[in-house]
Design an enzyme around this catalytic site. Structure first.
Site, mmCIF file in Angstrom:
data_model
loop_
_atom_site.group_PDB
_atom_site.id
_atom_site.type_symbol
_atom_site.label_atom_id
_atom_site.label_comp_id
_atom_site.label_asym_id
_atom_site.label_seq_id
_atom_site.Cartn_x
_atom_site.Cartn_y
_atom_site.Cartn_z
ATOM 1 N N MET A 13 20.086 28.217 -124.706
ATOM 2 C CA MET A 13 19.485 27.606 -123.509
ATOM 3 C C MET A 13 17.986 27.907 -123.426
ATOM 4 O O MET A 13 17.179 27.015 -123.169
ATOM 5 C CB MET A 13 20.174 28.122 -122.235
ATOM 6 C CG MET A 13 21.589 27.639 -122.045
ATOM 7 S SD MET A 13 21.699 25.872 -121.770
ATOM 8 C CE MET A 13 21.247 25.712 -120.053
ATOM 9 N N ASN A 32 11.840 37.616 -126.919
ATOM 10 C CA ASN A 32 13.275 37.840 -127.090
ATOM 11 C C ASN A 32 13.478 39.317 -127.401
ATOM 12 O O ASN A 32 12.641 39.931 -128.070
ATOM 13 C CB ASN A 32 13.818 36.984 -128.247
ATOM 14 C CG ASN A 32 15.327 36.918 -128.220
ATOM 15 O OD1 ASN A 32 15.892 36.249 -127.363
ATOM 16 N ND2 ASN A 32 15.979 37.624 -129.129
ATOM 17 N N THR A 34 15.422 40.825 -129.391
ATOM 18 C CA THR A 34 15.320 41.034 -130.837
ATOM 19 C C THR A 34 14.094 40.253 -131.314
ATOM 20 O O THR A 34 14.105 39.011 -131.323
ATOM 21 C CB THR A 34 16.571 40.492 -131.562
ATOM 22 O OG1 THR A 34 17.698 40.857 -130.800
ATOM 23 C CG2 THR A 34 16.692 40.990 -132.968
ATOM 24 N N SER A 127 21.763 23.203 -115.370
ATOM 25 C CA SER A 127 22.973 22.619 -115.948
ATOM 26 C C SER A 127 22.649 21.524 -116.947
ATOM 27 O O SER A 127 21.722 20.746 -116.755
ATOM 28 C CB SER A 127 23.865 22.038 -114.855
ATOM 29 O OG SER A 127 24.967 21.385 -115.456
ATOM 30 N N GLY A 128 23.470 21.486 -117.988
ATOM 31 C CA GLY A 128 23.307 20.421 -118.987
ATOM 32 C C GLY A 128 23.536 20.937 -120.393
ATOM 33 O O GLY A 128 23.406 20.180 -121.354
ATOM 34 N N LYS A 182 24.804 26.153 -108.180
ATOM 35 C CA LYS A 182 25.192 26.022 -109.603
ATOM 36 C C LYS A 182 26.633 26.515 -109.810
ATOM 37 O O LYS A 182 27.396 25.932 -110.589
ATOM 38 C CB LYS A 182 24.213 26.817 -110.489
ATOM 39 C CG LYS A 182 24.617 26.845 -111.981
ATOM 40 C CD LYS A 182 24.700 25.451 -112.567
ATOM 41 C CE LYS A 182 24.893 25.322 -114.048
ATOM 42 N NZ LYS A 182 25.788 26.154 -114.765
ATOM 43 N N HIS A 185 28.828 23.809 -108.717
ATOM 44 C CA HIS A 185 28.790 22.787 -109.768
ATOM 45 C C HIS A 185 29.813 23.147 -110.857
ATOM 46 O O HIS A 185 30.604 22.322 -111.300
ATOM 47 C CB HIS A 185 27.367 22.700 -110.363
ATOM 48 C CG HIS A 185 27.295 21.949 -111.663
ATOM 49 N ND1 HIS A 185 27.732 22.501 -112.860
ATOM 50 C CD2 HIS A 185 26.869 20.700 -111.964
ATOM 51 C CE1 HIS A 185 27.576 21.620 -113.821
ATOM 52 N NE2 HIS A 185 27.047 20.513 -113.302
ATOM 53 N N ASN A 186 29.790 24.406 -111.270
ATOM 54 C CA ASN A 186 30.699 24.826 -112.346
ATOM 55 C C ASN A 186 32.155 24.813 -111.888
ATOM 56 O O ASN A 186 33.047 24.482 -112.672
ATOM 57 C CB ASN A 186 30.314 26.217 -112.853
ATOM 58 C CG ASN A 186 29.130 26.152 -113.795
ATOM 59 O OD1 ASN A 186 28.314 25.245 -113.700
ATOM 60 N ND2 ASN A 186 29.020 27.103 -114.695
ATOM 61 N N GLU A 189 33.190 21.431 -112.159
ATOM 62 C CA GLU A 189 33.320 21.167 -113.612
ATOM 63 C C GLU A 189 34.702 21.641 -114.112
ATOM 64 O O GLU A 189 35.400 20.912 -114.824
ATOM 65 C CB GLU A 189 32.188 21.908 -114.325
ATOM 66 C CG GLU A 189 32.227 21.941 -115.828
ATOM 67 C CD GLU A 189 31.120 22.873 -116.379
ATOM 68 O OE1 GLU A 189 29.935 22.650 -116.065
ATOM 69 O OE2 GLU A 189 31.452 23.831 -117.099
ATOM 70 N N ARG A 436 55.496 34.692 -87.366
ATOM 71 C CA ARG A 436 54.566 35.829 -87.183
ATOM 72 C C ARG A 436 54.781 36.468 -85.819
ATOM 73 O O ARG A 436 54.710 37.681 -85.652
ATOM 74 C CB ARG A 436 53.110 35.352 -87.285
ATOM 75 C CG ARG A 436 52.637 35.072 -88.680
ATOM 76 C CD ARG A 436 51.169 34.689 -88.700
ATOM 77 N NE ARG A 436 50.278 35.831 -88.513
ATOM 78 C CZ ARG A 436 49.479 36.012 -87.474
ATOM 79 N NH1 ARG A 436 49.475 35.158 -86.477
ATOM 80 N NH2 ARG A 436 48.708 37.078 -87.405
HETATM 81 C C1 6PG Z 1 26.373 23.678 -117.416
HETATM 82 C C2 6PG Z 1 27.606 24.423 -117.849
HETATM 83 C C3 6PG Z 1 27.210 25.755 -118.410
HETATM 84 C C4 6PG Z 1 28.282 26.438 -119.231
HETATM 85 C C5 6PG Z 1 29.434 26.896 -118.386
HETATM 86 C C6 6PG Z 1 30.726 26.929 -119.131
HETATM 87 O O1 6PG Z 1 26.332 23.332 -116.250
HETATM 88 O O2 6PG Z 1 25.506 23.464 -118.250
HETATM 89 O O3 6PG Z 1 28.439 24.606 -116.762
HETATM 90 O O4 6PG Z 1 26.730 26.532 -117.361
HETATM 91 O O5 6PG Z 1 28.671 25.638 -120.291
HETATM 92 O O6 6PG Z 1 29.132 28.190 -117.971
HETATM 93 O O7 6PG Z 1 31.556 27.674 -118.374
HETATM 94 P P1 6PG Z 1 32.803 28.421 -118.932
HETATM 95 O O8 6PG Z 1 32.391 29.148 -120.161
HETATM 96 O O9 6PG Z 1 33.193 29.341 -117.840
HETATM 97 O O10 6PG Z 1 33.787 27.337 -119.211
#
Ligand code: 6PG
Length: 467
Positions: A13, A32, A34, A127-128, A182, A185-186, A189, A436
């Site tokens: 990334m 980096n 390393t 993301s992407g 984010k 978003h995940n 996903e 309850r």
């Molecule tokens: C994104 C992806 C990215 C990554 C995920 C994968 O938006 O570019 O979501 O963040 O590929 O973290 O998630 P897992 O490894 O938990 O499936």
């Protein structure tokens, strides 16, 4: 040459983001942990004019003040340690942007720590994947207006552009909000991927080959379901393994890993008193897939025959996807309320229109819905979505029923359907309230009279009003 930017971390990334910025005319200083990796990266990209830095101190001194440094290293302690170390070489007014998939509470804590040192800190969800970072990701920024003003030019240059040319990046709120959005978003996903996998499994159990499934997903990508995830599903299913000449999916183990953002989504939803059941099931499915010992304790059970109507499957996936997005926005709303973030849901959907993994034809519709009614209680209550529900609900019911009868686990589709039914039909929780009260004298409310009541269940059954 535009002003300088620093990049810490040259994994896939970070390296892609550095090249993206260089191609937009920025002079980029790269570091980096390393050094050899950084050296190789600079050697491999001779035309990008990277400034190679051996230490974090070198990185800081290579940049003009106020410095803008983006960190793209592993979330958690590696990010914390590197940024704390970096802060020793920074001055008041410099900006550090954490672009990893960090947990939002970690970002809030680190932000506070940096603020005490006078350093600006921001959390930016990116993301992407690797290609997105190179060609233009969706970027979800959390930080002060001062921080945003310092870097928005860079971020808007680097990010994806929607069809109308608008940058898919925005300041969403203070520190924490970028990584929270984010994370959601995940979570979305995870659930979308789970739902797609379940539909695929239904087709395979009906006897379709991977190639036939690939053709179905390719066709769907040309219609209402058009999205990045459907597109790559078609491509992955059509891929042939070079070693065996078999469909690639057929040579992979049926287990998957995860980095944790889906789990955080579910934990955060629970903590905020919100619900994201489809995300939860998607996480559980991944967990079960990797529980090798547990799974090997069972003999494969006979599989009943199933038959699936392809247009039902498409409609079911379409509605389930709408419900999954809605769950995500519900959790965003809960967080916005708790933290006073005042999130703009229309803007969030807008910056997800291009560059990110969950981009789809749903996003402009979602953006439009929240634009028309920013205080919409649920996406599913918006007229355009009510129409989607009306047109597709029977198909979703039929597909889930086929899965249940055919012993095909469809936990994500099922939980999306249950979530919708829970919102649109009465629940049996009056019984639960009575239970309850029976065992714990916890009290209950009546539908026909205001106040709080208790019944003396084992002492004559009289009802007493408590307030
Ligand atoms: C994104 C992806 C990215 C990554 C995920 C994968 O938006 O570019 O979501 O963040 O590929 O973290 O998630 P897992 O490894 O938990 O499936």
């Amino acid at each position: 040459m535009k002003s300088c930017v620093g990049i810490i971390g040259l994994g896939s990334m970070g390296a892609s983001l550095a090249r993206n910025l260089a191609r937009h005319g920025y002079k980029v200083s790269v570091y980096n942990r390393t050094f050899e990796k950084a050296e190789e990266f600079v050697k491999d990209n001779p035309d990008d004019g990277f400034v190679l830095c051996r230490t974090l101190e070198d990185l800081a001194s290579s940049l003009p003040a106020p410095r803008v440094i983006m960190s793209v290293i592993t979330a958690g302690s590696p990010t914390k340690a590197a940024l704390e170390d970096l802060s020793k070489y920074l001055s008041a007014g410099d900006l550090v942007i954490d672009c990893a998939n960090s947990f939002y509470k970690d970002s809030m804590a680190l932000g506070k720590e940096m603020e005490e040192k006078g350093i600006l800190f921001a959390d930016c969800g990116v993301s992407g994947g690797k290609m997105g970072a190179l060609l233009g990701p969706s970027m979800m920024f959390g930080g002060s207006r001062e921080a945003w003003d310092l870097c928005q030019g860079v971020i808007k240059d680097a990010c994806a552009k929607a069809k109308d040319g608008e940058p898919c990046a925005a300041r969403l709120g203070p520190v924490g909000s970028g990584h929270f959005v984010k994370m959601i978003h995940n979570g979305i996903e995870y659930a979308l991927m789970g739902a797609i996998a379940e539909i695929y499994d239904l087709f395979r159990r009906e006897g379709f080959s991977a190639e036939e499934c690939a053709q179905i997903f390719k066709k769907w990508d040309e219609g209402d379901l058009h999205s990045y995830l459907i597109e790559i599903t078609g491509k992955v299913l059509a891929h042939i393994d070079a070693k065996t000449q078999k469909p690639f999916v057929d040579v992979l183990k049926d287990e998957t890993r995860m980095n944790g953002t889906g789990t955080w989504t579910v934990l955060s939803a629970l903590e905020l008193g919100s619900s994201a059941p489809s995300v939860g099931e998607a996480v559980f499915e991944r967990i079960i897939s990797s529980e090798k010992e547990l799974r090997s304790a069972f003999k494969p059970a006979p599989a009943p025959e199933i038959s699936l109507d392809s247009s039902d499957a498409m409609q079911a996936l379409y509605l389930a996807s709408a419900i999954i997005y809605s769950e995500g926005f519900d959790v965003l709303e809960a967080a916005s309320r708790k933290y006073d973030w005042n999130l703009d849901y229309s803007e969030i959907a807008r910056i997800w229109e291009a560059g990110c993994i969950i981009r789809s034809d749903f996003l402009p519709k979602i953006s439009e819905a929240f634009k028309k009614d920013p205080s919409l209680p649920s996406l599913l209550a918006f007229p355009a979505f009510e129409k989607i529900e009306e047109e597709n609900i029977q198909a979703l019911r039929r597909v889930v029923a086929r899965g249940v009868l055919g012993a095909v686990s469809c936990a994500v589709l099922e939980s999306a359907l249950s979530y919708f039914d829970e919102l649109t039909h009465p629940l049996p929780l009056n019984l639960l309230a009575a239970q309850r009260d029976y065992f714990g004298a916890h009290g209950y409310e009546r539908a026909d009279e205001p106040g709080f009541f208790h019944t003396e269940w084992e002492e004559g059954g009289q009802e007493v009003k408590r307030q």
